[in-house]
Design an enzyme around this catalytic site. Sequence first.
Site: not given
Length: 239
Positions: A65, A76
């Site tokens: 991210y 994730f």
Amino acid sequence: MIIGNEWDEILKEEYEKPYFTALMKAVDEEYATKTVYPPRAQVYSAMAKVPYDKVRVVILGQDPYHGPGQANGMAFAVGKGVQLPPSLVNIYKEIESDIGVSPKGSTLTGWAAQGVLLLNTVLTVRASSPQSHSTLGWQQFTDAVISALANRSEPMVFMLWGANALRKKSLIGKQHLVLESVHPSPLSAYRGFFGCKHFSKANAFLQRNGYAPIDWEYVDEIEPPTDGYYAGTGTIKRV
């Protein structure tokens, strides 16, 4: 020591290769001059939490991210209290649709404790710039990680999500189950991630091969108190 467990022995030849030296130099320069995620100390968290011989399922994503406070070195996952990113929301939706449970939490340490390796193909990213580190050389390193796992005789499950992950398929031997899908991002989830049933398929494969299924609802690892009825094992201690 780079990772801090048996992975270091498995990957020691990679550490000595010229590409890895160049990769580390480039990564260090990025951390010194730019905002980069995850925090430097968490780059190898996925492998630090799941030693080589404990891996039963590999979930392979793209890169970390790229927003503040999100990436923590496990694909994730985000830390406790962090708003769930859309990709993780979609993963939970598929789990609920597939096996009828609704995960609550965000760290995915509960999965890691069961042998789920949450690995990205690229382990770092510049802030607000997805795939910005895709040319640094991480793919060669994660190729080595996947190849080392694929060489194990024990059957494992590999979930390859997205085009970058799917490129690793040729590294994986026939004794393992390879599950392929588009990435769970909102940009692609409706093109095949929803309805893929990877979680039930993984558990069916593990059980056929004599292994316990993954409890996909167990998202955040239990951190019991050190005294009383619970003492570090997550199970009741009779006193």
